[in-house]
Design a protein around this motif. Structure first.
Motif, PDB file in Angstrom:
ATOM      1  N   MET A  95      11.550  12.919   2.092  1.00 34.78           N
ATOM      2  CA  MET A  95      11.891  11.717   1.680  1.00 34.78           C
ATOM      3  C   MET A  95      12.423  11.988   0.177  1.00 34.78           C
ATOM      4  O   MET A  95      13.780  11.480  -0.184  1.00 34.78           O
ATOM      5  CB  MET A  95      11.036  10.710   1.773  1.00 34.78           C
ATOM      6  N   GLU A  96      11.761  12.746  -0.368  1.00 31.41           N
ATOM      7  CA  GLU A  96      12.381  13.146  -1.805  1.00 31.41           C
ATOM      8  C   GLU A  96      13.530  13.917  -1.901  1.00 31.41           C
ATOM      9  O   GLU A  96      14.523  13.398  -2.838  1.00 31.41           O
ATOM     10  CB  GLU A  96      11.217  14.035  -2.575  1.00 31.41           C
ATOM     11  N   PRO A 154       1.735  12.231   4.346  1.00 21.47           N
ATOM     12  CA  PRO A 154       1.383  12.157   5.870  1.00 21.47           C
ATOM     13  C   PRO A 154       1.162  10.555   5.955  1.00 21.47           C
ATOM     14  O   PRO A 154       1.206   9.684   4.893  1.00 21.47           O
ATOM     15  CB  PRO A 154      -0.047  12.707   5.705  1.00 21.47           C
ATOM     16  N   GLY A 155       1.240  10.271   7.211  1.00 19.95           N
ATOM     17  CA  GLY A 155       0.962   8.844   7.525  1.00 19.95           C
ATOM     18  C   GLY A 155       2.130   8.323   8.379  1.00 19.95           C
ATOM     19  O   GLY A 155       1.809   7.054   8.690  1.00 19.95           O
ATOM     20  N   MET A 156       3.234   9.117   8.713  1.00 20.16           N
ATOM     21  CA  MET A 156       4.378   8.430   9.425  1.00 20.16           C
ATOM     22  C   MET A 156       5.052   7.087   8.949  1.00 20.16           C
ATOM     23  O   MET A 156       4.640   5.948   9.576  1.00 20.16           O
ATOM     24  CB  MET A 156       3.651   8.342  10.938  1.00 20.16           C
ATOM     25  N   PRO A 157       5.524   7.214   7.547  1.00 19.82           N
ATOM     26  CA  PRO A 157       5.958   5.870   7.089  1.00 19.82           C
ATOM     27  C   PRO A 157       7.074   5.311   7.744  1.00 19.82           C
ATOM     28  O   PRO A 157       7.857   6.029   8.687  1.00 19.82           O
ATOM     29  CB  PRO A 157       6.359   6.246   5.755  1.00 19.82           C
ATOM     30  N   GLU A 158       7.402   4.095   7.574  1.00 20.26           N
ATOM     31  CA  GLU A 158       8.441   3.390   8.188  1.00 20.26           C
ATOM     32  C   GLU A 158       9.917   3.647   7.305  1.00 20.26           C
ATOM     33  O   GLU A 158      10.375   2.921   6.678  1.00 20.26           O
ATOM     34  CB  GLU A 158       8.298   2.114   8.168  1.00 20.26           C
ATOM     35  N   VAL A 159      10.445   5.041   7.389  1.00 23.19           N
ATOM     36  CA  VAL A 159      11.548   5.199   6.743  1.00 23.19           C
ATOM     37  C   VAL A 159      12.583   5.724   7.645  1.00 23.19           C
ATOM     38  O   VAL A 159      13.793   6.347   6.996  1.00 23.19           O
ATOM     39  CB  VAL A 159      11.069   6.428   5.534  1.00 23.19           C
ATOM     40  N   GLY A 160      12.427   5.834   9.014  1.00 29.46           N
ATOM     41  CA  GLY A 160      13.590   6.387   9.761  1.00 29.46           C
ATOM     42  C   GLY A 160      14.789   5.647   9.698  1.00 29.46           C
ATOM     43  O   GLY A 160      15.919   6.366   9.971  1.00 29.46           O
ATOM     44  N   MET A 209       0.843  -1.253  -0.103  1.00 27.36           N
ATOM     45  CA  MET A 209      -0.065   0.028   0.029  1.00 27.36           C
ATOM     46  C   MET A 209       0.754   1.228  -0.078  1.00 27.36           C
ATOM     47  O   MET A 209       1.821   1.536   0.693  1.00 27.36           O
ATOM     48  CB  MET A 209      -0.907  -0.146   1.218  1.00 27.36           C
ATOM     49  N   ARG A 210       0.404   2.354  -0.789  1.00 23.36           N
ATOM     50  CA  ARG A 210       1.267   3.612  -0.932  1.00 23.36           C
ATOM     51  C   ARG A 210       0.210   4.616  -0.212  1.00 23.36           C
ATOM     52  O   ARG A 210      -1.008   4.580  -0.502  1.00 23.36           O
ATOM     53  CB  ARG A 210       1.635   3.967  -2.389  1.00 23.36           C
ATOM     54  N   PRO A 211       0.658   5.899   0.521  1.00 21.01           N
ATOM     55  CA  PRO A 211       2.195   5.633   0.586  1.00 21.01           C
ATOM     56  C   PRO A 211       2.466   4.906   1.955  1.00 21.01           C
ATOM     57  O   PRO A 211       3.609   4.670   1.795  1.00 21.01           O
ATOM     58  CB  PRO A 211       2.386   7.303   1.053  1.00 21.01           C
ATOM     59  N   THR A 212       1.889   4.625   2.886  1.00 20.06           N
ATOM     60  CA  THR A 212       2.231   3.885   3.835  1.00 20.06           C
ATOM     61  C   THR A 212       0.762   3.402   4.679  1.00 20.06           C
ATOM     62  O   THR A 212      -0.100   3.991   4.826  1.00 20.06           O
ATOM     63  CB  THR A 212       2.763   4.645   4.722  1.00 20.06           C
ATOM     64  N   THR A 213       0.941   2.218   4.900  1.00 20.61           N
ATOM     65  CA  THR A 213      -0.376   1.539   5.801  1.00 20.61           C
ATOM     66  C   THR A 213      -0.816   2.374   6.957  1.00 20.61           C
ATOM     67  O   THR A 213      -1.875   2.324   7.366  1.00 20.61           O
ATOM     68  CB  THR A 213      -0.247  -0.039   6.053  1.00 20.61           C
ATOM     69  N   MET A 214       0.224   2.933   7.650  1.00 24.91           N
ATOM     70  CA  MET A 214      -0.142   3.781   8.870  1.00 24.91           C
ATOM     71  C   MET A 214      -1.095   4.976   8.517  1.00 24.91           C
ATOM     72  O   MET A 214      -2.045   5.121   9.417  1.00 24.91           O
ATOM     73  CB  MET A 214       1.223   4.121   9.358  1.00 24.91           C
TER      74      MET A 214
END
Ligand code: FES
Length: 573
Positions: free
Chosen positions: A412-413, A443-449, A90-95
């Motif tokens: 991120m970009e 938005p949505g706080m993705p898992e990219v940290g 799922m995009r941009p993030t399931t959160m």
């Protein structure tokens, strides 16, 4: 004997008037006999099965096992679909959609003639979303965790679904991996039905569900394709009918003590940082206060008892063969509250009293743990006034106290555009700062940290660097990564004010994250800061942007906190 007065399904099915006719008649087109409507407990099988959620792809079959158990115990099963969240797709993030899925679950349960609910879940967000939704209705509820995949085997070794992803860039950079190497690994990593087989977020969530008391004992660690998993699904179907008769509602199980137990257990298994966000959101729904600080106070001194990726070397299948979660619970016996009740009516510690360990290289004793302190540390400081988190068991010890020069990526970009530029001014002592990946920002706080390191440093053999952001990290990931910075940059948290070249201090032992810039300078920068334009003008994303709370509050929508119960006013006509 069923107490008919207590069954809310009687409001739909008991009437001999027009509405009783309507409620029964259309269901009868599925061939149900009279006795389906005569006072047997009606159980909803809330299914997150979807072909687009590969980790839950086997749950249609599980629903049949649950159905079998419900019928055996005298209940009436009705399976219903809810929004499913496929982590890898799922995009941009399931959160972004966890809260939406929880609304679907909540309203589907409340609006229908259900006396009890079985939640079928597996992939990361499907567990918290279904539990959150169910909490806001508060019926008797039991969780059927889908279970992890079998251990992947690749070229003579094991391969952890999820954790392997974080090695790909290094393998391509330093080991000359080709597309066909990767293609071969891709099948090996996902060897069977089930969710990620590391102690990633899905395994953490299943462990949490069991530690909170929401599953039958020993259920969470059984692999998805093991026949005992199906048996447990069937037994869960039987048990929910009893739970309805006992009126064993979620609020009786999910007490403050149950949450404290789950925090301790999560620390001992080296669980994902995502647990904090999801558990706070669940607690807020059921009406129990759980704060970010509780995770540090209760969990950070707990030793690491399991040797599972990403903190260790084994996978969930090994964990199950070693005895699974009941062994961990038995080791922790002296630290856990005993006066809690779980889905089977007994306490957590009673359920694990006879647990035996079959492999001490996978599950350690409390006396000889794999690490002495494993829980999640909560940081404070001028960079994170409301908190930030780090998972010490997955971090590099020498970086736990570190002062470094900030290399800032505004999004991120921006990160993708510049991270591998040959002239990027960065070395292994720098701190990678990533902004705009919080709840509102992305938005949505993705898992990219846990962003990948620059190729030029990977080539030099650098394995880890301090990385900080307002985002999350996959539970399968590792590294010295500070996450969940609150307030986030998109609403003007201090993170938004960090510039390239600023010095940042991380001191995990003293729980400190500090931006070494004077208050006057920060004031000046704050006055010049402009908030970003909202990333959506309409639809669910707009609702999300208007209502989402910060990470330290569980990133739920403010309008969803608490519960509305199971009563419904009005009828369809
Ligand atoms: Fe579904 Fe990891 S992607 S559990």
């Amino acid at each position: 004997m069923t107490n008919e007065k207590k069954l809310r399904s009687r409001d739909w099915f008991a009437g001999s008037d027009k509405m009783g006719f309507v409620h029964r008649s259309w269901l009868r087109n599925q061939g149900y006999p009279d006795d389906y409507f005569s006072g047997r407990p009606v159980i909803g099988i809330c299914n997150t099965w979807s072909e687009l959620t590969p980790c839950n792809g086997h749950l249609r079959e599980f629903a049949e096992m649950v159905r079998r158990g419900i019928l055996e115990a005298g209940g009436v099963p009705f399976e219903f679909p809810v929004m499913s969240l496929g982590e890898t797709i799922m995009r941009p993030t399931t959160m972004l959609f966890r809260n939406l899925a929880s609304m679907d679950v909540e309203e589907s349960i409340r609006a229908n003639p259900l006396d009890g609910v079985v939640l079928l879940n597996g992939c990361d967000k499907t567990t918290p979303s279904t539990i959150m939704g169910a909490c806001s209705v508060d019926l008797p509820t039991i969780v059927v965790p889908g279970g992890p995949m079998l251990t992947g085997r690749f070229r003579g070794g094991t391969i952890g679904s999820g954790s392997f992803n974080w090695m790909i860039k290094e393998k391509q950079t330093n080991e000359g991996w080709s597309a066909s190497d990767l293609q071969e690994a891709e099948v090996c990593a996902a060897r069977s039905a089930g969710h990620c087989n590391t102690m990633g977020t899905a395994s953490t969530m299943a462990t949490m569900a069991e530690a909170l008391g929401l599953t039958l004992p020993g259920f969470s660690s059984i692999p998805a394709v093991d026949s005992r998993k199906k048996m447990m699904a069937q037994l869960s179907g039987r048990r929910i009918v009893e739970m309805v008769k006992e009126d064993l509602k979620l609020s009786r199980i999910l007490t403050r003590k149950a949450f404290e137990n789950a925090i301790i257990v999560n620390a001992a298994v080296g669980g994902s940082t995502n647990l904090l966000i999801h558990m706070i959101a669940i607690a807020n729904r059921i009406g129990v206060e759980v704060k970010l600080e509780d995770f540090d106070a209760l969990g950070s001194k707990i030793p690491l008892l399991v040797n599972l990726m990403p903190s260790g070397k084994y996978l969930m299948e090994d964990f199950f063969y070693a005895g699974g979660l009941p062994v961990v619970l038995k080791e922790l016996e002296g630290l856990l509250h005993k006066d809690v009740v779980t889905a089977n009516g007994k306490s957590l510690t009673d359920n694990s009293a006879d647990a035996k360990c079959y492999n001490r290289d996978v599950i350690a004793t409390l006396d000889k743990p794999f690490q002495t302190e494993a829980g999640i540390a909560v940081l404070k400081g001028n960079l994170c006034e409301n908190g930030a988190v780090i998972k010490p068991s997955a971090a590099t010890p020498r970086l736990m106290k570190h002062r470094g020069r900030a290399v800032v990526f505004e999004s991120m970009e921006d990160y993708h555009k510049r991270i591998d530029l040959p002239d990027l001014d960065i070395d292994e002592n720098c701190v990678i700062v990533l902004k705009s990946v919080g709840p509102k920002g992305y938005p949505g706080m993705p898992e990219v940290g846990n962003v990948d390191l620059p190729v030029k440093l990977i080539k030099k053999g650098v394995k880890d660097m301090v990385r900080i952001s307002d985002g999350r990290m996959s539970g399968t990931a590792y590294g010295t990564v500070v996450l969940h910075i609150s307030p986030e940059s998109a609403i003007g948290g201090t993170l938004a004010l960090v510039h390239d070249g600023d010095m940042i201090e991380l001191d995990v032992a003293n729980r400190r994250l500090h931006l070494d810039v004077s208050d006057d300078e920060l004031k000046r920068r704050r006055a010049a800061w402009k908030p970003p334009k909202p990333s959506a003008q309409r639809g669910y994303v707009r609702i999300f942007l208007d209502h989402v709370q910060q990470a330290d509050q569980g990133a739920d929508l403010d309008i969803l906190a608490g519960k509305s119960g199971s009563e419904v006013k009005g009828d369809l006509h």
